[in-house]
Scaffold this motif. Structure first.
Motif, short mmCIF file in Angstrom:
data_model
loop_
_atom_site.label_atom_id
_atom_site.label_comp_id
_atom_site.label_asym_id
_atom_site.label_seq_id
_atom_site.Cartn_x
_atom_site.Cartn_y
_atom_site.Cartn_z
N GLU A 198 0.83 -1.21 0.00
CA GLU A 198 0.00 0.00 0.00
C GLU A 198 0.86 1.26 0.00
OE1 GLU A 198 -2.51 -0.43 3.36
OE2 GLU A 198 -3.86 -1.88 2.41
N LYS A 210 3.94 1.54 -1.06
CA LYS A 210 4.62 1.68 -2.34
C LYS A 210 3.67 2.20 -3.39
CE LYS A 210 7.37 -0.97 -5.62
NZ LYS A 210 7.95 -2.30 -5.93
N ALA A 211 2.44 1.61 -3.31
CA ALA A 211 1.44 2.05 -4.30
C ALA A 211 1.11 3.52 -4.11
CB ALA A 211 0.18 1.20 -4.17
N ALA A 212 1.01 3.91 -2.86
CA ALA A 212 0.68 5.33 -2.60
C ALA A 212 1.81 6.25 -3.02
CB ALA A 212 0.37 5.51 -1.12
N ASN A 235 3.92 5.86 -5.33
CA ASN A 235 4.09 5.91 -6.78
C ASN A 235 2.91 6.56 -7.49
OD1 ASN A 235 6.59 4.69 -6.71
ND2 ASN A 235 5.70 2.60 -6.76
N SER A 236 1.89 6.99 -6.74
CA SER A 236 0.74 7.62 -7.42
C SER A 236 1.07 9.05 -7.81
CB SER A 236 -0.48 7.59 -6.49
OG SER A 236 -0.27 8.43 -5.40
N PRO A 237 0.50 9.56 -8.94
CA PRO A 237 0.78 10.96 -9.39
C PRO A 237 0.44 11.97 -8.31
CG PRO A 237 -0.33 9.71 -11.11
CD PRO A 237 -0.31 8.85 -9.91
N TRP A 238 -0.62 11.80 -7.68
CA TRP A 238 -1.04 12.74 -6.61
C TRP A 238 -0.03 12.78 -5.52
CZ3 TRP A 238 -4.07 16.63 -5.52
CH2 TRP A 238 -4.34 16.93 -4.20
N ASN A 239 0.43 11.62 -5.10
CA ASN A 239 1.38 11.56 -3.99
C ASN A 239 2.71 12.19 -4.37
OD1 ASN A 239 1.87 10.63 -1.25
ND2 ASN A 239 3.39 9.27 -2.20
N ARG A 240 3.10 12.00 -5.65
CA ARG A 240 4.36 12.60 -6.08
C ARG A 240 4.25 14.11 -6.09
NH1 ARG A 240 4.35 8.27 -9.86
NH2 ARG A 240 3.53 9.68 -11.49
#
Length: 555
Positions: free
Chosen positions: A492, A494-496, A498-503
């Motif tokens: 979770e 890692k997935a978060a 790597n998300s555009p929003w998180n970046r």
């Protein structure tokens, strides 16, 4: 007319041809035979009186109860007085007078005299087998039971002891079969049934203690007269096998007990066996051989045996040949068997030219007999037709009161009247059985306890193993769940990340953090060092800004 060396039996009219039973030859045995009602009992009574006067003890089986009258003197008021007085006069017996005879009363049942007992061991397997009518195989099994009892030190005293021994042998049948030969439970069962039948005939009264001391059969009174032992046999006759076996046992015991004396001047003891045919009826060959042996050899022990029977052919030839003194009362020749008996009896006497024996036997009157006795040299006398001397004692039974008085005052009563029950095979085997049962119960309880403990231990082991298995399973499951949670969280995260929003957020945060850090550093620097920017202040301010800037940048 009895002298010190002989007994007067009788004579012809006028005292002709007097017949004397030589005491020195009295141990050569005798036969008194004749049909019912011909005077045998009176003859026996007179002969016993003669022996007693001569100091010879006697034993007589009183089948009808009449011979108990030996204990009382005859009476001039008796109905037979005139007959006896006339007979004494006719034969010239001037010394005849009424007199009593010393008597001891015995009874296997203990009712009309002192009880006579013996032990099972003393009776032995041979006589017991005959008593219980056992076959050869069953006799063999009984003999094994006796041997085992002797080997194990078990006393066989009464029927209860023998019963207990048979039960023990049945339980050890396989072991005994291996050692001694076939011991089947079927044979033991047959013996036990015969034992039960023996009990029903009153046999249990005969076996026990105190056992008969044969010395009590051989005694004299204070006058030197031989004591006459009278066995009440009227009830005993209802059990003929018990009666005959008892008589044979008594003869055998005397044979074993008495020492050799050769030919004494007078017998040590004389036996009179009434209804003697019962001794031989249906007797197996081995038993007949035993009887013949005892009759033949007991003579040297100083014992005379006199058989009393209705018909002389009732006595086997092997035994009859040993009977030297003979008194033959009348026989009736009504049947072919009777006629054969007459002829047979006639040939057994030493011939007398003046006496036609075969004719005379059927013509004899009551109280008259054909007599042939052994002479002093041992040869039989020529047969004579003889009037029997009358007895001196009462002819007929004593009354119950008279009998009771004599039994109660007899000195041997204190020795035999009370039954003694000491520890023997029954008690010893019973104790052994109880010990075995207790040991078996203890062993069973221990086995059951061991089984319960083993079962509990097994159950505990199974439970512990199951608990350990469950713990390991639970631990594995917890580890798996934790690993799954960690992996999931990591995934979770890692997935978060790597998300555009998180970046975008991360980038903005970093930028903001840098600006904020610089702003905070400046504020701290101002607060600490004031607004002036000296060299030290500049240096410190730079450091503060660097640290705070790094902190905010790392967020």
């Amino acid at each position: 007319m009895t002298d010190t060396t002989s007994i007067f039996i009788g004579a012809g009219p006028g005292g002709a041809n007097p017949q004397q039973l030589e005491l020195k030859r009295a141990n050569r045995h005798g036969l008194i035979a004749g049909a019912t009602g011909t005077g045998k009992t009176v003859t026996v009574q007179g002969i016993i009186e003669g022996f007693s006067r001569a100091g010879v003890p006697c034993f007589v089986a009183d089948v009808k109860g009449d011979l108990s009258g030996l204990a009382m003197a005859g009476s001039p008021t008796a109905k037979n007085h005139d007959i006896f007085a006339a007979r004494a006069k006719e034969i010239g017996d001037d010394a005849w007078a009424y007199a009593d005879t010393p008597v001891q009363f015995w009874d296997l049942y203990g009712e009309q005299g002192h009880p006579i007992r013996t032990t099972i061991s003393e009776m032995g397997p041979l006589l017991l087998s005959r008593l219980m009518d056992l076959n050869e195989v069953q006799e063999g099994v009984l003999t094994i039971a006796f041997h085992v009892a002797d080997k194990d030190g078990l006393l066989l005293i009464d029927l209860d002891d023998l019963q207990a021994m048979l039960v023990d042998c049945a339980g050890r049948a396989d072991e005994l079969t291996t050692t001694y030969g076939n011991v089947s439970k079927q044979s033991i069962g047959t013996i036990q049934r015969a034992l039960l039948q023996l009990r029903s005939q009153g046999g249990e009264h005969f076996f026990g203690e105190p056992a008969l001391d044969l010395d009590d059969f051989i005694g004299v009174d204070e006058k030197g007269r031989g004591i006459v032992n009278v066995l009440a046999a009227d009830k005993l006759m209802a059990s003929p096998k018990l009666y005959s076996t008892f008589l044979l046992w008594l003869m055998s015991e005397l044979f074993e007990h008495l020492p050799e004396v050769g030919d004494p001047d007078k017998p040590k003891l004389c036996f009179f066996f009434d209804e003697a045919h019962l001794l031989f009826d249906a007797a197996p060959k081995a038993l007949l051989e035993k009887i013949e042996q005892v009759v033949r050899l007991i003579r040297s022990k100083g014992v005379g045996i006199y058989f009393i029977t209705q018909n002389p052919i009732d006595i086997p030839d092997t035994v009859a040949g040993q009977l030297g003194n003979r008194v033959q009362h009348a026989l009736r020749a009504f049947t072919p068997r009777d006629q054969a008996a007459v002829r047979s009896a006639a040939t057994t006497f030493r011939a007398n030219p003046g006496v036609d024996v075969e004719t005379a036997i059927t013509e004899l009157k009551v109280g008259e007999a054909l007599v042939s006795l052994l002479l002093p040299d041992g040869s039989p006398s020529p047969v004579q037709r003889t009037l029997i001397a009358p007895p001196a004692s009462r002819v007929g039974p004593v009354t119950p009161v008279e009998r009771g008085v004599m039994v109660s005052t007899d000195p041997v009563g204190s020795k035999y009247d009370t039954l003694v029950d000491r520890q023997s095979a029954e008690e010893m085997l019973g104790a052994k059985t109880q010990e075995a049962a207790a040991a078996a119960a203890e062993a069973k309880a221990k086995t059951e306890a061991d089984k319960a403990a083993a079962a509990q231990a097994k159950a505990d082991a199974v439970a512990a193993k199951e608990a350990e298995r469950q713990r390991v399973a639970d631990q594995r499951e917890a580890d798996r769940q934790a690993k799954l949670a960690t992996q999931q969280a990591a995934a979770e995260a890692k997935a978060a990340a790597n998300s555009p929003w998180n970046r975008a957020i991360t980038s903005a945060t970093r930028s903001a953090s840098s600006a904020v850090g610089r702003q905070v550093a400046n504020e701290v620097s101002k607060a600490v060092f004031g607004s002036s920017h000296g060299a030290a202040g500049g240096i410190v301010g730079s450091l503060v800004r660097g640290v705070l800037g790094g902190l905010f940048k790392g967020r």
